[in-house]
Design an enzyme around this catalytic site. Structure first.
Site, PDB file in Angstrom:
ATOM      1  N   GLY A  12       0.829  -1.199   0.000  1.00 41.00           N
ATOM      2  CA  GLY A  12       0.000   0.000   0.000  1.00 41.00           C
ATOM      3  C   GLY A  12       0.861   1.245   0.000  1.00 41.00           C
ATOM      4  O   GLY A  12       1.797   1.378   0.780  1.00 41.00           O
ATOM      5  N   GLY A  13       0.532   2.150  -0.922  1.00 44.69           N
ATOM      6  CA  GLY A  13       1.290   3.392  -1.046  1.00 44.69           C
ATOM      7  C   GLY A  13       0.403   4.610  -0.887  1.00 44.69           C
ATOM      8  O   GLY A  13       0.536   5.587  -1.604  1.00 44.69           O
ATOM      9  N   LEU A  15      -0.941   7.402   2.215  1.00 48.41           N
ATOM     10  CA  LEU A  15      -0.133   8.194   3.144  1.00 48.41           C
ATOM     11  C   LEU A  15       0.660   7.312   4.101  1.00 48.41           C
ATOM     12  O   LEU A  15       1.848   7.548   4.334  1.00 48.41           O
ATOM     13  CB  LEU A  15      -1.038   9.105   3.972  1.00 48.41           C
ATOM     14  N   GLY A  17       1.607   4.058   3.910  1.00 52.22           N
ATOM     15  CA  GLY A  17       2.658   3.258   3.292  1.00 52.22           C
ATOM     16  C   GLY A  17       3.832   4.113   2.847  1.00 52.22           C
ATOM     17  O   GLY A  17       4.999   3.746   3.035  1.00 52.22           O
ATOM     18  N   HIS A 238     -20.442   9.153   7.179  1.00 58.26           N
ATOM     19  CA  HIS A 238     -20.245  10.606   7.139  1.00 58.26           C
ATOM     20  C   HIS A 238     -21.586  11.295   6.968  1.00 58.26           C
ATOM     21  O   HIS A 238     -22.415  10.858   6.173  1.00 58.26           O
ATOM     22  CB  HIS A 238     -19.315  10.975   5.982  1.00 58.26           C
ATOM     23  N   ARG A 299     -19.138  13.536  13.925  1.00 58.05           N
ATOM     24  CA  ARG A 299     -19.828  12.947  12.786  1.00 58.05           C
ATOM     25  C   ARG A 299     -20.942  11.996  13.159  1.00 58.05           C
ATOM     26  O   ARG A 299     -21.992  11.996  12.537  1.00 58.05           O
ATOM     27  CB  ARG A 299     -18.801  12.193  11.948  1.00 58.05           C
ATOM     28  N   ARG A 399     -14.174   8.545  14.587  1.00 54.66           N
ATOM     29  CA  ARG A 399     -13.008   9.339  14.239  1.00 54.66           C
ATOM     30  C   ARG A 399     -13.381  10.797  14.059  1.00 54.66           C
ATOM     31  O   ARG A 399     -14.386  11.117  13.434  1.00 54.66           O
ATOM     32  CB  ARG A 399     -12.398   8.835  12.935  1.00 54.66           C
TER      33      ARG A 399
HETATM   34  C1  FAD Z   1     -13.705  11.355   0.378  1.00 52.74           C
HETATM   35  C2  FAD Z   1     -12.845  11.263   1.594  1.00 52.74           C
HETATM   36  C3  FAD Z   1     -12.360  12.398   2.214  1.00 52.74           C
HETATM   37  C4  FAD Z   1     -11.542  12.336   3.345  1.00 52.74           C
HETATM   38  N1  FAD Z   1     -11.089  13.484   3.925  1.00 52.74           N
HETATM   39  C5  FAD Z   1     -10.271  13.405   5.003  1.00 52.74           C
HETATM   40  C6  FAD Z   1      -9.748  14.582   5.607  1.00 52.74           C
HETATM   41  O1  FAD Z   1     -10.030  15.706   5.195  1.00 52.74           O
HETATM   42  N2  FAD Z   1      -8.924  14.455   6.662  1.00 52.74           N
HETATM   43  C7  FAD Z   1      -8.573  13.240   7.165  1.00 52.74           C
HETATM   44  O2  FAD Z   1      -7.804  13.194   8.112  1.00 52.74           O
HETATM   45  N3  FAD Z   1      -9.036  12.100   6.588  1.00 52.74           N
HETATM   46  C8  FAD Z   1      -9.872  12.153   5.531  1.00 52.74           C
HETATM   47  N4  FAD Z   1     -10.351  10.983   4.957  1.00 52.74           N
HETATM   48  C9  FAD Z   1      -9.842   9.690   5.409  1.00 52.74           C
HETATM   49  C10 FAD Z   1      -8.478   9.428   4.789  1.00 52.74           C
HETATM   50  O3  FAD Z   1      -8.449   9.909   3.471  1.00 52.74           O
HETATM   51  C11 FAD Z   1      -8.110   7.962   4.722  1.00 52.74           C
HETATM   52  O4  FAD Z   1      -8.398   7.353   5.921  1.00 52.74           O
HETATM   53  C12 FAD Z   1      -6.633   7.812   4.428  1.00 52.74           C
HETATM   54  O5  FAD Z   1      -6.294   8.479   3.246  1.00 52.74           O
HETATM   55  C13 FAD Z   1      -6.212   6.379   4.330  1.00 52.74           C
HETATM   56  O6  FAD Z   1      -4.846   6.330   3.943  1.00 52.74           O
HETATM   57  P1  FAD Z   1      -4.033   4.987   3.942  1.00 52.74           P
HETATM   58  O7  FAD Z   1      -2.620   5.339   3.730  1.00 52.74           O
HETATM   59  O8  FAD Z   1      -4.359   4.195   5.152  1.00 52.74           O
HETATM   60  O9  FAD Z   1      -4.601   4.160   2.719  1.00 52.74           O
HETATM   61  P2  FAD Z   1      -4.992   4.564   1.205  1.00 52.74           P
HETATM   62  O10 FAD Z   1      -4.659   5.932   0.848  1.00 52.74           O
HETATM   63  O11 FAD Z   1      -6.376   4.083   1.028  1.00 52.74           O
HETATM   64  O12 FAD Z   1      -4.021   3.671   0.369  1.00 52.74           O
HETATM   65  C14 FAD Z   1      -4.157   2.278   0.303  1.00 52.74           C
HETATM   66  C15 FAD Z   1      -3.047   1.745  -0.539  1.00 52.74           C
HETATM   67  O13 FAD Z   1      -3.061   0.335  -0.484  1.00 52.74           O
HETATM   68  C16 FAD Z   1      -2.997  -0.193  -1.775  1.00 52.74           C
HETATM   69  N5  FAD Z   1      -3.644  -1.493  -1.713  1.00 52.74           N
HETATM   70  C17 FAD Z   1      -4.880  -1.796  -1.272  1.00 52.74           C
HETATM   71  N6  FAD Z   1      -5.092  -3.122  -1.352  1.00 52.74           N
HETATM   72  C18 FAD Z   1      -3.957  -3.664  -1.837  1.00 52.74           C
HETATM   73  C19 FAD Z   1      -3.551  -4.989  -2.155  1.00 52.74           C
HETATM   74  N7  FAD Z   1      -4.346  -6.044  -1.980  1.00 52.74           N
HETATM   75  N8  FAD Z   1      -2.318  -5.181  -2.669  1.00 52.74           N
HETATM   76  C20 FAD Z   1      -1.492  -4.125  -2.867  1.00 52.74           C
HETATM   77  N9  FAD Z   1      -1.831  -2.861  -2.580  1.00 52.74           N
HETATM   78  C21 FAD Z   1      -3.043  -2.641  -2.071  1.00 52.74           C
HETATM   79  C22 FAD Z   1      -3.625   0.826  -2.656  1.00 52.74           C
HETATM   80  O14 FAD Z   1      -3.174   0.702  -3.975  1.00 52.74           O
HETATM   81  C23 FAD Z   1      -3.136   2.115  -2.013  1.00 52.74           C
HETATM   82  O15 FAD Z   1      -1.848   2.424  -2.476  1.00 52.74           O
HETATM   83  C24 FAD Z   1     -11.200  11.065   3.851  1.00 52.74           C
HETATM   84  C25 FAD Z   1     -11.683   9.912   3.235  1.00 52.74           C
HETATM   85  C26 FAD Z   1     -12.522  10.007   2.142  1.00 52.74           C
HETATM   86  C27 FAD Z   1     -13.116   8.763   1.559  1.00 52.74           C
END
Ligand code: FAD
Ligand code: SF4
Ligand code: SF4
Ligand code: FES
Lengths: 596, 266
Positions: A12-13, A15, A17, A238, A299, A399
């Site tokens: 996962g890449g 934030l 990762g 939400h 929320r 959250r």
């Molecule tokens: C519309 C929206 C708005 C939001 N706004 C906010 C905000 O303003 N402030 C805030 O704090 N939070 C906000 N959030 C929440 C926040 O965006 C997410 O919780 C956060 O970005 C998750 O980041 P992450 O690094 O955990 O995973 P993600 O960014 O979801 O990345 C997941 C990664 O895993 C990879 N992946 C998934 N499955 C596999 C697999 N099987 N094999 C290989 N790779 C895989 C994907 O390719 C991706 O690179 C928002 C969420 C949404 C939906």
């Protein structure tokens, strides 16, 4: 560059990762970064509103201690408090780091970072870059990691989907198996440690505010292989999303942070245009009920109020919609502060929210639950770590807005040193040669083959729709035990029918049918964890609300739900939480909160 | 002052009963392309992606022939990840934000035509491989050099004006629309406007400026900035409104200043 000999695989890449990858590369070790989509396209780009940190530039006396208090209080006292404290303490330096990386944060007249208000706090604590903060933060980390890629420390495998962990005979994680989404080739990645950073499981609900890649599938696979899954039943809905055919598009909380007001006409059938309805004929129901926080209550509360108003038939036109109104704010202020999200509304609905109140309804948004980790982001499987939305650790039962981006980066920053420490000390043994990788590869190939050869006639996309519907209907805002039980029955029925799918694609090159089938199978397992976790928790806390058990029950349920896989049904147990820093108290947002 | 005048969106008043989707198919890279047409019942609020999802569920052509499901890329569904870009009715754009009503209104027909982008390897059907664009970001060193990611306090003071100007560049989602439209881009002979704009983004930052020369160097090779014929097609198709021609102009200006006076004297 000299190699240290340590190799850490990050799945996962987003934030989380990328944050971990940067830290590990900087420490001189090697990273294999595996991601379904090119990392710059990860779901984190969707985050709009901002990132929290008590930098206290507004003379409000804000502090990490207050941020801690807001977070555990907003989370309705379900989070272990020590990691939350560590995160809120680290928050200002995380924000400063992004500032140094060149994120174009909105600035004040003096040229400092500007901060806005978000839900669940009375302070200006949220740093933001226009209304696409997640995109901007993700790009900053993407850029830094690209630099390490050029420097030879990071190897990216984009367009690869992780299918399973490689575990040795002692249940120690030795790497993982992933599938190339173009060729369907399977490959095992040997690693001294693996960090899961695969984001949330919104697709379990069919339609949500999440990206299509947020299947939770990888985490479901870990769960099936023995990783504990915690607090699955806590799903944030939400309050404000834009219903659509293909997804529920989010209208960020920042719309309310900048002064947006939620209302319905006193007469739901009022035929006048919204702008022509005078204040006396409008009901600002959040402001009326929660004078202190008004439209910025947390929320879970806003969601339930909007849901209830619509359930009572008081939604606009009697339908499932209420107004979210920005039209009292000058258009150019809106354009500067919220441009990107207002464009989304205009693009997909057609009306310009600067002049016409938006019509919104709650939508599934975020999973507070996820892989169980300890305070160093270690899962219960040695060698397996987790960070970001896919771990459960920070947000408790609910959250707060803008806390997720923070927890993702924090999680990555803690998981990285933790994984490196582990990797330095791990016994290497002969796991390479004793065949565990080959065995796992063969097992995964078998699963793929059986999917490809299955010709039972069930349509996997229709099964997914059925799953999404039953989950959305029964396991979101309001929960009843009989319906939860019926939902679990339905999931098991879908699991049975899943055995008889036909993939309907004779061309296996770059097919989406096989990956989708793999994801669906894992989503079904997670759906059971979510549903049965909810069924077993007979109380109301944060996002989990049961009208038959309307009170929070600290004595029985101030505990982390832990689900462990068994073929029969998830095995649930409960773990006490660490509330050593902030004494639990009742949540009440109708007045500004005072000390316990 | 605010003006309350805004234009009401034009809506499709008399929709057809069914919509046709003419989709370019290709089994895999290098295989010959052919067209297939699918038909769906008209529904309000469809976008191209929800139509494709509907077709993929049960891929039968308008002639009643069972076929393979069309393959395309999608993720965010809100025009911010860039992955779903394709050529829709002859115009390169994101398929998630392409509303069927608008397309039918614009073409005054009942058919929507979908093809993959033509400047990138076509993996299958509507899916292309744009990894080259990420390589271009390496070529122009599109990042700020940090001494380390440990705590060193806040970054430099920056005026909101500069922050907003940089923000405009920083919204580029690497979708490739600009490259698809640029007459000069293709066959690796030109790096294209996206990377030039990203170099500009970092050259505007107080810290980034210190290594501006390295970024500019990435634009001085055979595939560099001089290939731009100033056709301005790029800026017209960019969904994020990135000021691409401004980036090209200002970068050229920097290069000239450098040629005359050298970097240090700037
Ligand atoms: C519309 C929206 C708005 C939001 N706004 C906010 C905000 O303003 N402030 C805030 O704090 N939070 C906000 N959030 C929440 C926040 O965006 C997410 O919780 C956060 O970005 C998750 O980041 P992450 O690094 O955990 O995973 P993600 O960014 O979801 O990345 C997941 C990664 O895993 C990879 N992946 C998934 N499955 C596999 C697999 N099987 N094999 C290989 N790779 C895989 C994907 O390719 C991706 O690179 C928002 C969420 C949404 C939906
Ligand atoms: S101005 Fe023209 S030639 Fe130059 S990059 Fe844009 S489209 Fe290409
Ligand atoms: S500059 Fe615009 S068109 Fe080009 S890749 Fe970036 S967002 Fe797409
Ligand atoms: S799916 Fe992300 S831009 Fe269309």
């Amino acid at each position: 560059m000299a190699s240290s000999g340590l190799k850490i695989a990050i799945v996962g890449g987003g934030l989380a990762g990328l944050a971990a990858a940067m830290k590990i590369a900087e420490a001189g070790h090697e990273v294999d970064l595996i991601s379904v989509v090119p990392v710059k396209r990860s779901h984190s780009v969707c985050a709009q509103g901002g990132i929290n940190g008590a930098v206290n530039t507004k003379g409000e006396g804000d502090s990490p201690a207050k941020h801690l208090d807001d977070t555990v209080y907003g989370g309705d006292f379900l989070a272990n408090q020590p990691p939350v404290k560590r995160m809120t303490d680290m928050a200002p330096e995380i924000i400063y780091l992004f500032d140094r990386m060149g994120v174009p944060f909105s600035r004040t007249k003096e040229g400092l970072m500007d901060f806005r208000r978000f839900g669940g706090t009375l302070h200006h604590r949220t740093a933001f870059a226009g209304a696409s903060t997640g995109q901007q933060l993700l790009y900053a980390l993407d850029e830094q990691v690209r630099k390490w890629e050029v420097g030879g420390k990071v190897t990216k495998y984009e367009g690869w989907e992780m299918l399973s962990l490689v575990l040795d005979d002692h249940q120690v994680c030795r790497g993982l198996v992933a599938m190339n989404l173009q060729t369907l080739e399977l490959k095992s990645f040997a690693a001294d440690a693996v960090i899961m950073a695969t984001g949330g499981p919104g697709m379990v609900f069919g339609k949500s505010t999440n990206s299509q890649t947020c299947t939770g599938s990888a985490v479901g696979a870990c769960y099936e292989q023995g990783a504990k899954y915690a607090n699955g039943e806590f799903i944030q809905v939400h309050p404000t999303s834009i219903p659509g055919e293909d997804k529920l598009r989010l209208m960020s909380e920042s719309a309310r942070g900048e002064g947006g007001r939620v209302w319905v006409p006193r007469d739901p059938m009022d035929a006048r245009k919204p702008k022509e309805i005078p204040d006396a004929d409008r009901r600002y129901f959040l402001e009326e009920k929660y004078p202190a926080y008004g439209n910025l209550v947390p929320r879970d509360i806003a969601t339930r109020e909007i849901f209830q108003v619509c359930l009572d038939g008081a939604g606009v036109g009697g339908e499932n919609q209420v107004y979210l109104d920005l039209t009292h704010i000058p258009a150019e202020v809106l354009t500067e502060k919220l441009g990107a999200i207002l464009e989304i509304y205009e693009m997909f609905v057609g009306d310009d929210p600067r002049y016409v109140p938006m019509r919104i309804f709650p939508g599934v948004h975020y999973s507070m639950g996820g892989l169980w980790v300890d305070f160093e982001q270690r899962t219960n499987i040695p060698g397996l770590f987790a960070a970001g939305e896919c771990d459960y650790s920070i947000h408790g039962a609910n959250r707060l807005g803008a806390n997720s981006l923070l927890s993702c980066v924090y999680g990555g920053f803690v998981a990285a040193p933790s994984a490196m420490d582990y990797a330095k000390n791990v016994e290497r043994g002969s796991s390479e040669t004793n065949g565990v990788h080959a065995a796992e590869l063969a097992r995964q190939q078998e699963i793929n083959d059986s999917i490809i050869n299955s010709e039972g006639g069930e349509n996997q996309y229709k099964l997914h729709e059925e799953l999404g519907k039953v989950m959305t209907d029964n396991v979101t805002v309001v929960r009843y035990n009989d319906r939860l039980q019926a939902t679990d029955d339905k999931i098991r029925e879908i699991q049975d029918r899943f055995k008889n799918i036909s993939i309907n694609d004779s061309n296996l090159w770059a097919t989406q049918a096989v990956p989708h089938a793999r994801q669906l199978s894992n989503m079904l397992n997670l759906a059971r964890v979510i549903t049965l976790g909810a069924l077993n928790r007979n109380e109301s806390r944060g996002a989990h609300y049961k009208p038959d058990f309307p009170e929070r029950d600290d004595e029985n349920f101030m505990k982390t739900t832990i689900a462990e896989y068994s073929a029969e049904a998830p095995v649930l147990s409960y773990e006490p939480i660490d509330v050593s820093l902030v004494e639990p108290r009742k949540r009440d947002y109708s007045s500004s909160k005072k000390k316990a | 002052m605010t003006t309350n005048a805004h234009i009401e969106k034009k809506r499709l008043e008399t929709p057809p009963a069914t919509i046709k989707f003419k989709i370019q198919r290709r089994e895999k890279e290098g295989a010959p392309a052919h067209w297939e047409t699918f038909e769906l019942q008209y529904r309000r609020n469809l976008n191209v992606i929800s139509a494709l999802m509907e077709i993929r569920k049960d891929p039968v052509t308008i002639e009643g022939k069972q076929t393979t499901p069309p393959v395309w890329d999608m993720s965010c569904l809100e025009q911010v990840c860039g992955i779903c870009t394709m050529v829709i009715d002859g115009k390169v754009r994101q398929s998630c934000s392409a509303l069927i009503d608008d397309l039918l209104l614009a073409s005054n027909s009942d058919t929507v035509t979908l093809a993959p982008m033509s400047k990138f390897p076509n993996v299958r059907d509507l899916k292309v491989d744009r990894s080259k664009m990420f390589d271009h970001l390496k070529q122009v060193e599109a990042w700020v050099e940090l001494d380390g990611s440990y705590d060193l306090g806040p970054g430099p003071h920056i005026s909101n004006e500069v922050a907003q100007e940089r923000y405009a560049f920083s919204r580029c989602m690497t979708c490739g629309c600009c490259l698809e439209a640029c007459p000069q881009y293709g066959d690796d002979n030109y790096i294209g406007p996206q990377a030039i704009a990203q170099a500009r983004l970092f050259n505007m930052h107080p810290t980034g400026k210190m290594t501006a020369e390295d970024r500019i160097n990435g634009l001085l090779g055979d595939d560099g900035i001089t290939n731009c014929g100033n056709a301005q097609n790029c800026i017209q198709v960019c969904p994020m409104g990135i000021p691409l021609t401004k980036a090209i102009y200002e970068t050229n200006r920097d290069i000239t200043v450098n040629a005359l006076f050298g970097w240090l004297k700037k």
